[in-house]
Design a protein around this motif. Structure first.
Motif, PDB file in Angstrom:
ATOM      1  N   GLN A 161       0.849  -1.187   0.000  1.00 59.21           N
ATOM      2  CA  GLN A 161       0.000   0.000   0.000  1.00 59.21           C
ATOM      3  C   GLN A 161       0.883   1.234   0.000  1.00 59.21           C
ATOM      4  OE1 GLN A 161      -2.662  -1.327   3.424  1.00 59.21           O
ATOM      5  NE2 GLN A 161      -4.191  -0.564   1.976  1.00 59.21           N
TER       6      GLN A 161
ATOM      7  N   ASN B 189       0.731   5.880  -0.741  1.00 55.38           N
ATOM      8  CA  ASN B 189      -0.047   7.109  -0.853  1.00 55.38           C
ATOM      9  C   ASN B 189      -1.178   7.122   0.180  1.00 55.38           C
ATOM     10  OD1 ASN B 189      -0.737   9.590  -1.862  1.00 55.38           O
ATOM     11  ND2 ASN B 189      -1.666   8.852  -3.732  1.00 55.38           N
ATOM     12  N   LYS B 190      -2.427   7.131  -0.219  1.00 57.67           N
ATOM     13  CA  LYS B 190      -3.552   7.209   0.726  1.00 57.67           C
ATOM     14  C   LYS B 190      -3.812   5.873   1.431  1.00 57.67           C
ATOM     15  CE  LYS B 190      -5.565  11.379  -0.656  1.00 57.67           C
ATOM     16  NZ  LYS B 190      -4.315  12.084  -0.990  1.00 57.67           N
ATOM     17  N   LYS B 191      -3.169   4.826   0.957  1.00 55.99           N
ATOM     18  CA  LYS B 191      -3.277   3.489   1.557  1.00 55.99           C
ATOM     19  C   LYS B 191      -4.711   2.984   1.629  1.00 55.99           C
ATOM     20  CE  LYS B 191       1.152   3.691   3.712  1.00 55.99           C
ATOM     21  NZ  LYS B 191       2.035   3.648   4.817  1.00 55.99           N
ATOM     22  N   ILE B 192      -5.451   3.238   0.573  1.00 58.23           N
ATOM     23  CA  ILE B 192      -6.817   2.713   0.472  1.00 58.23           C
ATOM     24  C   ILE B 192      -6.800   1.460  -0.413  1.00 58.23           C
ATOM     25  CG2 ILE B 192      -9.163   3.178  -0.318  1.00 58.23           C
ATOM     26  CD1 ILE B 192      -8.477   6.210   0.234  1.00 58.23           C
TER      27      ILE B 192
ATOM     28  N   ARG C 224      -8.972   1.571  -5.236  1.00 63.53           N
ATOM     29  CA  ARG C 224      -9.201   2.759  -4.427  1.00 63.53           C
ATOM     30  C   ARG C 224     -10.473   3.486  -4.871  1.00 63.53           C
ATOM     31  NH1 ARG C 224      -5.260   8.031  -4.479  1.00 63.53           N
ATOM     32  NH2 ARG C 224      -6.867   9.534  -3.944  1.00 63.53           N
TER      33      ARG C 224
ATOM     34  N   HIS D  54      -5.248  10.676  -9.921  1.00 62.50           N
ATOM     35  CA  HIS D  54      -5.848  10.119  -8.723  1.00 62.50           C
ATOM     36  C   HIS D  54      -4.852  10.087  -7.574  1.00 62.50           C
ATOM     37  CE1 HIS D  54      -9.425   8.237  -7.274  1.00 62.50           C
ATOM     38  NE2 HIS D  54      -8.894   7.092  -7.024  1.00 62.50           N
ATOM     39  N   GLU D  55      -3.573  10.252  -7.920  1.00 60.41           N
ATOM     40  CA  GLU D  55      -2.547  10.113  -6.892  1.00 60.41           C
ATOM     41  C   GLU D  55      -2.684  11.206  -5.862  1.00 60.41           C
ATOM     42  OE1 GLU D  55       1.330   9.828  -8.681  1.00 60.41           O
ATOM     43  OE2 GLU D  55       0.916   7.857  -9.503  1.00 60.41           O
TER      44      GLU D  55
END
Ligand SMILES: [Zn+2]
Length: 118
Positions: free
Chosen positions: A62, A64-67, A85, A117-118
């Protein structure tokens, strides 16, 4: 819908993916991770995806936002699938891991703008 079998390279991880036409809905993504993986994917509902062998052999990455949950085989490193994500009820499958399908030609592969989206 047809159920396709898939696996990693070394055989630790096996899965099934229930999907309609395997030549429709294919995409690549231009985010920094997908570009480095160089993969062709298709998104399906998570209920249509099952790991049938090697769940414990999957590693999770995971960033970045770790979704999103990016899974790969701990034995051979092959990316098999990820939980998306943009829609966590969907799994995107590495279509090149499915058995018996022709390598998709470039003209049927769409692009998801994951970079934005990053
Ligand atoms: Zn493997």
């Amino acid at each position: 819908m047809p159920i396709h079998r898939g696996s990693c390279h070394c055989g630790l991880v096996h899965f099934t993916a229930e999907l309609d036409d395997p030549a429709v809905g294919l995409y690549r993504c231009n985010c920094s991770l997908c570009r480095k993986k160089g993969i062709v994917m298709k998104a399906i509902p998570d209920s249509a995806f099952n790991v049938i062998k090697g769940q414990a052999d999957l590693s999770l990455y995971q960033w970045n936002k770790k979704i999103a949950e990016h899974y790969f085989c701990s034995g051979c490193g092959v990316y098999t699938h990820h939980r998306r994500r943009r829609d966590p009820t969907q799994i995107s499958v590495n279509m090149e891991c499915l058995e018996g399908l022709a390598m998709p030609s470039a003209d049927i592969i769409g692009l998801v703008n994951g970079l934005e989206h990053e």
